[in-house]
Design an enzyme around this catalytic site. Structure first.
Site, short mmCIF file in Angstrom:
data_model
loop_
_atom_site.label_atom_id
_atom_site.label_comp_id
_atom_site.label_asym_id
_atom_site.label_seq_id
_atom_site.Cartn_x
_atom_site.Cartn_y
_atom_site.Cartn_z
N LYS A 92 0.80 -1.23 0.00
CA LYS A 92 0.00 0.00 0.00
C LYS A 92 0.84 1.29 0.00
CE LYS A 92 -4.46 -1.43 0.61
NZ LYS A 92 -4.45 -2.79 1.10
N GLU A 114 -10.10 7.14 2.44
CA GLU A 114 -11.10 6.19 2.90
C GLU A 114 -10.38 4.93 3.35
OE1 GLU A 114 -10.00 6.21 -0.14
OE2 GLU A 114 -9.70 4.06 -0.48
N SER A 381 1.49 -9.76 -1.65
CA SER A 381 1.14 -8.36 -1.40
C SER A 381 1.33 -7.91 0.04
CB SER A 381 -0.30 -8.09 -1.83
OG SER A 381 -1.20 -8.96 -1.18
C1 LIG Z 1 -5.38 -3.84 0.56
C2 LIG Z 1 -4.71 -5.11 0.30
C3 LIG Z 1 -5.01 -5.90 -0.85
C4 LIG Z 1 -6.10 -5.55 -1.82
O1 LIG Z 1 -5.96 -4.36 -2.50
P1 LIG Z 1 -5.56 -4.27 -4.04
O2 LIG Z 1 -5.81 -2.86 -4.37
O3 LIG Z 1 -6.44 -5.23 -4.79
O4 LIG Z 1 -4.13 -4.65 -4.14
C5 LIG Z 1 -4.27 -7.04 -1.08
N1 LIG Z 1 -3.31 -7.44 -0.22
C6 LIG Z 1 -3.00 -6.75 0.90
C7 LIG Z 1 -1.93 -7.25 1.79
C8 LIG Z 1 -3.69 -5.56 1.19
O5 LIG Z 1 -3.38 -4.87 2.30
#
Ligand SMILES: *Cc1c(COP(=O)(O)O)cnc(C)c1O
Length: 399
Positions: A92, A114, A381
């Site tokens: 993020k 948000e 992610s």
């Molecule tokens: C917020 C989040 C997501 C989902 O958001 P995308 O915009 O689809 O990437 C995925 N993985 C993690 C670890 C997150 O914090």
């Protein structure tokens, strides 16, 4: 960067995207758009962003060969792009830093955002703290109740959390409240959007800032084996980590781009967030895209075990990539994600976020069907520390 299938008409991805907002909000968006166009290729802006990505967030993140997992599954080699090693434990911040540095260039002193589960709110609060900007986060009253620890984190980082109690009192209303604030406070305020969603220019800008993932990744995979991967897999909530991981491969037709969305309790049940599998084309949150909605175009509540994938829409570029078949999207159930969460922990000593576990689960399905000289890259992610307590309860873990 991958403009062969996208970006023909400014702010649109095929028929998707656009700016479906009142004129007052358009004015605010156009100001952001003007500055983004002015600074996106500015050498000083890029140097400053690179500096913070490196020294504040810890980039570049490694590309790691998950040999134990790969050997266990048999078949393709699985590599992990370690976005979980960023400051704050997820991808993020890549986007938040880009937007906040742009806000600084615009002379803004107040940041709003948000947040659903609180991950984006926390990243925004941290960056606002670092740059000495006032910060207010809009969050549904129900989400505040569910995510108390993240609310405390945001407070600790100096942000004010505004409770939104309209409607379902979740992310949808928080987005509406943030857009309304943005339109009213154009002079000093910048709205940091948390995924590759919303009205133009956000989907384009967020893709740009997240594409650092595939920029690094492409070089790393070439350095390690001198060949492109066979597949890149990422989970899809709004779609920002996925579009960031896909961006520099869009023109490499031999690389399969695969999104894993949340099937929740099953795509045939009402409890899922599989927007591209189950949804239809509509307009919400300022954009045209696929949504989970009823016949009247009213958004249905989404559900997933992972709060970050629990969104009834998807970024407009993913809608186009699905239609033109450049990317494939599959739905992963809660149970499959939980199994992947456990397996990656046991085989590699890496606890993935529940969101990222959806991408891991997709790779677990694919690898045994592929050859041992083939490569799957999973965009990891985020890290799973935030989910350990919940998963422990679900798995009935007893000390
Ligand atoms: C917020 C989040 C997501 C989902 O958001 P995308 O915009 O689809 O990437 C995925 N993985 C993690 C670890 C997150 O914090």
């Amino acid at each position: 960067m991958g403009d062969t299938v996208t970006g023909k008409k400014k702010g649109y991805f095929g028929q998707y995207g656009g700016q479906y907002v009142p004129d007052k909000v358009k004015k605010a968006l156009n100001q952001v758009s003007d500055f983004y166009e002015r600074f996106k290729d500015d050498a000083q802006f890029r140097t400053e962003l690179e500096y913070y990505l490196k020294d504040y967030s810890g980039r570049p993140t490694p590309l790691y060969y998950a040999k134990s997992l790969s050997d266990y599954l048999g078949g393709a080699k699985i590599y992990l792009k370690r976005e979980d090693l960023n400051h704050l434990g997820a991808h993020k911040l890549n986007n938040v830093l880009g937007q906040i540095l742009l806000a600084k260039r615009m002379g803004k002193t107040r940041i709003i955002a948000e947040t659903g589960a609180g991950q984006h709110g926390t990243a925004t609060a941290a960056a606002a703290a670092k740059f000495g900007m006032r910060c207010e986060i809009y969050m549904g009253a129900k989400d505040i109740e569910r995510q108390k620890l993240n609310v405390f984190r945001m407070n600790l980082l100096g942000a004010k959390v505004n409770s939104v109690s309209e409607g379902t009192a979740t992310l949808k209303e928080a987005v509406d409240a943030a857009l309304a604030d943005f339109a009213e406070n154009l002079d000093d305020t910048f709205y940091v959007v948390g995924s590759a969603v919303g009205p133009d220019p956000y989907p384009t800008m967020v893709k740009d800032f997240q594409s650092v993932i595939s920029k690094e990744l492409k070089q790393q995979v070439l350095d390690q084996g001198n060949r492109l991967p066979d597949a890149v897999v990422a989970c899809v909530g709004g779609g920002s980590n996925a579009i960031g991981a896909f961006a520099h491969f869009l023109d490499d037709k031999g690389v399969r781009l695969i999104g894993a969305e949340a099937a929740g309790k099953g795509v045939d049940t009402p409890e899922n967030a599989a927007t591209l599998t189950n949804g239809s084309v509509g307009v919400a949150h300022g954009m045209k895209s696929y949504f989970l909605q009823d016949d009247q175009g009213k958004l249905k509540p989404a559900y997933s075990i992972s709060a970050g994938l629990d969104y009834p829409g998807v970024g407009p570029e993913h809608s186009l990539l699905k239609d033109v078949k450049r990317a494939e999207y599959y739905a992963i159930t809660d149970q499959e994600a939980l199994d992947a969460f456990t397996l990656l922990s046991k085989k590699e000593g890496i606890i993935p976020a529940l969101e990222s576990s959806h991408a891991v689960a997709q790779a677990i399905k694919m690898a045994p069907q592929m050859e041992s000289d083939q490569i799957i890259i999973v965009n990891l992610s985020g890290r799973g520390d935030k989910d350990v307590e919940d998963v422990g309860k679900i798995l009935n873990f007893k000390i």
